[in-house]
Design a protein around this motif. Structure first.
Motif, short mmCIF file in Angstrom:
data_model
loop_
_atom_site.label_atom_id
_atom_site.label_comp_id
_atom_site.label_asym_id
_atom_site.label_seq_id
_atom_site.Cartn_x
_atom_site.Cartn_y
_atom_site.Cartn_z
N LYS A 220 -36.27 7.21 1.38
CA LYS A 220 -34.99 7.90 0.02
C LYS A 220 -34.31 8.64 1.22
CE LYS A 220 -36.05 9.13 -3.75
NZ LYS A 220 -36.51 9.37 -4.63
N GLN A 221 -34.54 9.75 2.21
CA GLN A 221 -34.15 10.16 3.39
C GLN A 221 -33.06 9.05 4.16
OE1 GLN A 221 -35.78 13.51 4.98
NE2 GLN A 221 -36.88 13.38 3.48
N ALA A 222 -34.01 8.19 4.62
CA ALA A 222 -33.46 6.97 5.54
C ALA A 222 -31.85 6.43 4.60
CB ALA A 222 -34.38 5.95 6.27
N GLN A 223 -31.68 5.86 3.58
CA GLN A 223 -30.99 5.31 2.89
C GLN A 223 -29.88 6.72 2.57
OE1 GLN A 223 -34.08 4.58 -0.46
NE2 GLN A 223 -32.39 2.75 -1.01
N GLU A 224 -29.85 7.45 2.31
CA GLU A 224 -29.02 8.85 2.75
C GLU A 224 -28.01 8.82 4.00
OE1 GLU A 224 -30.84 12.30 0.80
OE2 GLU A 224 -30.76 10.82 -1.90
N TYR A 225 -29.06 8.90 4.50
CA TYR A 225 -28.35 8.33 6.05
C TYR A 225 -27.70 7.79 6.26
CZ TYR A 225 -27.61 8.88 10.63
OH TYR A 225 -27.46 9.52 12.11
N ILE A 226 -28.09 6.05 5.45
CA ILE A 226 -27.70 4.92 6.29
C ILE A 226 -25.94 5.38 4.71
CG2 ILE A 226 -27.23 2.43 5.59
CD1 ILE A 226 -29.94 2.64 6.08
N GLU A 227 -26.14 5.51 4.16
CA GLU A 227 -24.71 5.06 2.90
C GLU A 227 -23.88 6.50 3.71
OE1 GLU A 227 -26.57 6.15 -0.91
OE2 GLU A 227 -27.42 4.41 -0.31
N ASN A 228 -24.33 7.65 3.94
CA ASN A 228 -23.49 8.92 4.84
C ASN A 228 -22.58 8.00 5.89
OD1 ASN A 228 -24.00 10.04 2.10
ND2 ASN A 228 -26.05 11.39 3.30
N ASN A 229 -22.84 7.76 6.72
CA ASN A 229 -22.87 6.81 7.91
C ASN A 229 -21.94 5.66 7.95
OD1 ASN A 229 -23.47 10.04 10.10
ND2 ASN A 229 -25.35 9.54 8.53
N VAL A 230 -21.45 5.35 7.63
CA VAL A 230 -21.26 3.84 7.17
C VAL A 230 -20.31 2.95 7.86
CG1 VAL A 230 -19.57 3.86 5.18
CG2 VAL A 230 -20.10 1.93 5.16
N THR A 231 -20.17 4.35 8.87
CA THR A 231 -18.89 3.45 9.85
C THR A 231 -19.97 3.52 11.35
OG1 THR A 231 -18.19 6.10 10.23
CG2 THR A 231 -17.08 5.18 8.64
N GLU A 232 -20.78 3.90 11.34
CA GLU A 232 -21.49 4.24 12.69
C GLU A 232 -22.02 2.60 12.17
OE1 GLU A 232 -21.82 6.70 14.84
OE2 GLU A 232 -19.68 7.37 12.90
N LYS A 233 -22.52 2.85 13.87
CA LYS A 233 -23.63 1.47 14.12
C LYS A 233 -25.14 1.91 14.34
CE LYS A 233 -20.66 -1.91 17.01
NZ LYS A 233 -20.89 -2.58 17.59
N ILE A 234 -26.58 1.68 12.79
CA ILE A 234 -27.26 2.32 13.39
C ILE A 234 -28.24 1.19 13.37
CG2 ILE A 234 -28.81 3.23 11.68
CD1 ILE A 234 -26.12 3.99 9.45
N SER A 235 -28.95 1.18 14.53
CA SER A 235 -29.75 0.45 14.73
C SER A 235 -31.78 0.87 13.36
CB SER A 235 -30.77 0.36 15.39
OG SER A 235 -31.51 1.48 15.84
N VAL A 236 -33.18 -0.36 13.41
CA VAL A 236 -33.85 0.35 12.55
C VAL A 236 -34.66 1.22 13.99
CG1 VAL A 236 -35.94 -0.90 11.70
CG2 VAL A 236 -33.76 -1.83 11.91
N LYS A 242 -35.78 9.00 14.00
CA LYS A 242 -35.49 9.99 13.07
C LYS A 242 -36.10 10.51 12.41
CE LYS A 242 -31.12 11.94 10.41
NZ LYS A 242 -31.07 12.09 11.31
N TYR A 243 -37.34 9.38 11.57
CA TYR A 243 -37.77 10.14 10.39
C TYR A 243 -39.46 10.00 11.05
CZ TYR A 243 -33.67 9.87 8.03
OH TYR A 243 -32.46 9.98 7.96
N ALA A 244 -39.56 10.00 12.41
CA ALA A 244 -40.66 10.22 12.98
C ALA A 244 -41.93 9.01 12.57
CB ALA A 244 -41.36 11.53 12.90
N ILE A 245 -41.43 7.82 12.21
CA ILE A 245 -42.50 6.19 11.88
C ILE A 245 -41.74 5.70 12.44
CG2 ILE A 245 -42.83 5.25 9.74
CD1 ILE A 245 -40.73 7.18 8.07
N GLY A 246 -43.61 4.66 12.98
CA GLY A 246 -43.30 3.65 14.25
C GLY A 246 -42.97 2.84 13.20
N ARG A 247 -41.84 1.90 14.00
CA ARG A 247 -40.84 0.75 13.63
C ARG A 247 -41.41 -0.38 12.88
NH1 ARG A 247 -35.93 -2.78 16.29
NH2 ARG A 247 -35.97 -4.58 14.65
N ARG A 248 -42.79 -0.79 13.06
CA ARG A 248 -43.10 -2.04 11.73
C ARG A 248 -44.06 -1.55 10.63
NH1 ARG A 248 -47.54 -5.33 15.07
NH2 ARG A 248 -46.97 -6.82 13.29
#
Length: 326
Positions: A220-236, A242-248
């Motif tokens: 949920k925090q990741a979703q909010e981060y995406i929505e609050n930074n719409v102009t940025e290029k964000i990678s997986v 950022k949330y200390a979780i392995g990519r897969r």
């Protein structure tokens, strides 16, 4: 004659009942006007002689009780309203009857969120279904064994029909008129009722609001981060780190929580932001593209059309009043 049973569910949307009856009886009139025999024998079917809809504001008087109708060729399930859990619950008496009619060869047709009653029968398990895009999250949580195709106007599998949101059901009704009365009668109906024929997608009408009705707080925090930074290029990679979780593991959790991959979610958020600018500002497509973090015009156009069904310029011309005037 093809017998058509229009159900009158508790808490039905009155317009969908009236519109279904209008188009089938209207098709009969159109057939007679060109010297052909009527095709549809239309009856409204209820659980009681009087059914209150829209919170009791209106009453509908069925032609027959469900118990009085032995067999039909087509069952129409109108849209329902209000609390969907309750609307499904108070209409469960229809469920065994619908299943029995289907087993005896009837086609079952749901209009808009009448899909919730159809899905509650279990007949759609393992199959695809259309419904209103706004109820997509609720539908998926209630009926996980059904594949919701929320961008499609009409879905048909093995005699089970469903339609997209609101007036999208007219497209399904026109399809049925064409199937049983002919293309010429469907075109006549489309012209007389001022309907767009052969509409395929409800994507241009959908508004993406995210899916946050889950309990996975880091996602949920990741979703909010995406929505609050719409102009940025964000990678997986950025998000998982950022949330200390392995990519897969992050991708699996994100998909489970939102029904979108992280990349799809980022795209949908950016395109929703672009849609709002195209609708309400004088900015051109390139300006909007840069504002939502895209630098590749081809990539932006491709993703925009995939999500909305329209090119950015066509979308702007459709929804921006000033652009349309120009």
């Amino acid at each position: 004659m093809k017998h058509v049973a229009i159900l009158i569910p508790n808490e039905a949307v009155l317009a969908s009942i009236v519109d279904a009856r209008t188009i089938f009886t209207g098709a009969n009139d159109f057939l007679q006007s060109v010297g052909r025999q009527p095709v549809f024998d239309v009856h409204m079917i209820g659980l009681a002689k009087e059914v209150k809809v829209h919170g009791g504001m209106f009453s509908v008087h069925p032609d027959l009780l469900m118990s009085e109708l032995g067999k039909t060729d087509m069952v129409i399930i109108p849209a329902i309203s209000g609390d969907l859990d309750n609307a499904v619950k108070i209409n469960q008496e229809f469920v065994p009857w619908i299943i029995n009619q289907y087993k005896n060869g009837a086609e079952i047709v749901s209009l808009c969120i009448g899909s919730f009653i159809l899905a509650s029968t279990g007949l759609l398990n393992g199959k695809e279904c259309s419904s209103h895009w706004i109820t997509a999250d609720k539908f998926r949580s209630m009926f996980p064994e059904v594949t919701l195709v929320d961008g499609r106007i009409v879905t048909e599998q093995q005699g089970l029909y469903s339609s997209g949101g609101a007036t999208s059901y007219w497209s399904l009704l026109l399809l049925l008129i064409e199937k049983y009365a002919g293309r010429d009668i469907a075109i006549m109906a489309a012209k007389i009722y001022a309907l767009e024929i052969d509409r395929k997608s409800q994507s241009p009408f959908a508004m993406f609001t995210g899916q946050k009705k889950h309990e996975d707080d880091p996602i949920k925090q990741a979703q909010e981060y995406i929505e609050n930074n719409v102009t940025e290029k964000i990678s997986v990679e950025d998000l998982s780190s950022k949330y200390a979780i392995g990519r897969r593991h992050f991708e699996r959790r994100f998909k489970k929580a939102t029904n979108n991959t992280p990349v799809e979610y980022i795209q949908r958020v950016k395109i929703e932001a672009a849609k709002k600018q195209l609708e309400s500002t004088p900015k051109n497509v390139n300006e909007v593209m840069y504002d939502v973090g895209y630098t590749d015009a081809k990539a932006f156009r491709t993703v925009f059309k995939k999500i909305t069904g329209l090119s950015p310029i066509d979308y702007r011309n459709k929804y921006n009043k000033e652009a349309a005037v120009a």
